[in-house]
Design a protein around this motif. Structure first.
Motif, PDB file in Angstrom:
ATOM      1  N   ARG A   7      34.964  46.510  46.469  1.00  6.06           N
ATOM      2  CA  ARG A   7      35.113  47.867  46.252  1.00  6.06           C
ATOM      3  C   ARG A   7      36.015  48.528  47.291  1.00  6.06           C
ATOM      4  O   ARG A   7      36.947  49.455  47.072  1.00  6.06           O
ATOM      5  N   TYR A   8      36.008  48.127  48.498  1.00  3.61           N
ATOM      6  CA  TYR A   8      36.892  48.614  49.555  1.00  3.61           C
ATOM      7  C   TYR A   8      38.323  48.568  49.239  1.00  3.61           C
ATOM      8  O   TYR A   8      39.020  49.538  49.571  1.00  3.61           O
ATOM      9  N   MET A   9      38.671  47.249  48.848  1.00 10.40           N
ATOM     10  CA  MET A   9      40.089  46.997  48.529  1.00 10.40           C
ATOM     11  C   MET A   9      40.628  47.644  47.513  1.00 10.40           C
ATOM     12  O   MET A   9      41.678  48.320  47.530  1.00 10.40           O
ATOM     13  N   LYS A  10      39.645  47.877  46.447  1.00 10.39           N
ATOM     14  CA  LYS A  10      39.988  48.467  45.367  1.00 10.39           C
ATOM     15  C   LYS A  10      40.329  50.013  45.572  1.00 10.39           C
ATOM     16  O   LYS A  10      41.370  50.696  45.211  1.00 10.39           O
ATOM     17  N   SER A  11      39.443  50.529  46.336  1.00 11.81           N
ATOM     18  CA  SER A  11      39.720  52.206  47.018  1.00 11.81           C
ATOM     19  C   SER A  11      40.990  52.407  47.731  1.00 11.81           C
ATOM     20  O   SER A  11      41.434  53.333  47.746  1.00 11.81           O
ATOM     21  N   GLN A  12      41.425  51.241  48.398  1.00  5.87           N
ATOM     22  CA  GLN A  12      42.483  51.310  49.131  1.00  5.87           C
ATOM     23  C   GLN A  12      44.021  51.339  48.480  1.00  5.87           C
ATOM     24  O   GLN A  12      44.989  51.571  48.857  1.00  5.87           O
ATOM     25  N   ALA A  17      50.277  49.612  39.517  1.00  7.62           N
ATOM     26  CA  ALA A  17      50.799  48.525  39.535  1.00  7.62           C
ATOM     27  C   ALA A  17      50.075  47.635  40.578  1.00  7.62           C
ATOM     28  O   ALA A  17      49.655  46.435  40.442  1.00  7.62           O
ATOM     29  N   SER A  18      49.659  48.334  41.962  1.00 12.47           N
ATOM     30  CA  SER A  18      49.076  47.467  42.719  1.00 12.47           C
ATOM     31  C   SER A  18      47.510  47.419  42.410  1.00 12.47           C
ATOM     32  O   SER A  18      46.996  46.267  42.698  1.00 12.47           O
ATOM     33  N   ASP A  19      47.074  48.237  41.836  1.00  6.91           N
ATOM     34  CA  ASP A  19      45.542  48.253  41.012  1.00  6.91           C
ATOM     35  C   ASP A  19      45.511  47.020  40.130  1.00  6.91           C
ATOM     36  O   ASP A  19      44.590  46.264  40.199  1.00  6.91           O
ATOM     37  N   SER A  26      42.932  38.860  42.609  1.00  4.67           N
ATOM     38  CA  SER A  26      42.457  38.769  44.009  1.00  4.67           C
ATOM     39  C   SER A  26      40.621  38.726  43.925  1.00  4.67           C
ATOM     40  O   SER A  26      39.904  38.804  44.921  1.00  4.67           O
ATOM     41  N   ARG A  27      39.999  39.118  42.656  1.00  5.15           N
ATOM     42  CA  ARG A  27      38.692  39.232  42.503  1.00  5.15           C
ATOM     43  C   ARG A  27      38.135  37.818  42.356  1.00  5.15           C
ATOM     44  O   ARG A  27      38.466  37.000  41.647  1.00  5.15           O
ATOM     45  N   ASN A  28      36.894  37.593  43.011  1.00  4.45           N
ATOM     46  CA  ASN A  28      36.325  36.313  43.027  1.00  4.45           C
ATOM     47  C   ASN A  28      35.305  36.629  41.593  1.00  4.45           C
ATOM     48  O   ASN A  28      35.110  37.849  41.127  1.00  4.45           O
ATOM     49  N   GLN A  29      35.145  35.351  41.016  1.00  6.04           N
ATOM     50  CA  GLN A  29      34.399  35.377  39.685  1.00  6.04           C
ATOM     51  C   GLN A  29      32.863  35.314  40.087  1.00  6.04           C
ATOM     52  O   GLN A  29      32.790  34.128  40.578  1.00  6.04           O
TER      53      GLN A  29
END
Length: 110
Positions: A7-12, A17-19, A26-29
């Motif tokens: 959540r932190y990385m997504k908010s940054q 494009a970077s989203d 980079s998300r873990n399953q």
């Protein structure tokens, strides 16, 4: 990567494009492990055999899934629906005159 870090990385992220790159790369399953000997899973199996299309069976499936998500640190899609299912379960317990479920074989995973 923990759900909180995701959540932190997504908010940054600032650009779409970077989203998109973050979402793909980079998300873990998350993995849901089910103990087939647990009383809740046994009850769900029985419900699936008797009435797989009933609203009670669907509620039970969603309760298991959403509870696991919350324990794992994830957010659930609709907290209001989750609260309604919890309330329905509590009302059922109250109407049945039953005591709290036996938690002797329950495991808390954190």
């Amino acid at each position: 990567m923990s759900p909180m870090m995701q959540r932190y990385m997504k908010s940054q992220t600032t650009s779409s494009a970077s989203d998109s790159a973050f979402a793909i790369g980079s998300r873990n399953q998350a993995i849901l492990e089910i103990n087939p000997k647990h009383s809740v899973i046994k009850a769900l199996k029985e419900m699936m055999e008797k009435s797989p299309d009933s609203s009670e069976t669907e509620d039970m499936v969603m309760m298991i899934y959403e509870t696991a998500a919350l324990i794992g640190g994830y957010t659930i899609e609709d907290p209001g629906d989750f609260a309604k299912r919890v309330t329905k379960l509590m009302e059922f317990q109250a109407d049945a005159g039953g005591s709290a479920p036996d938690t002797q074989d329950a495991e808390v995973v954190g």
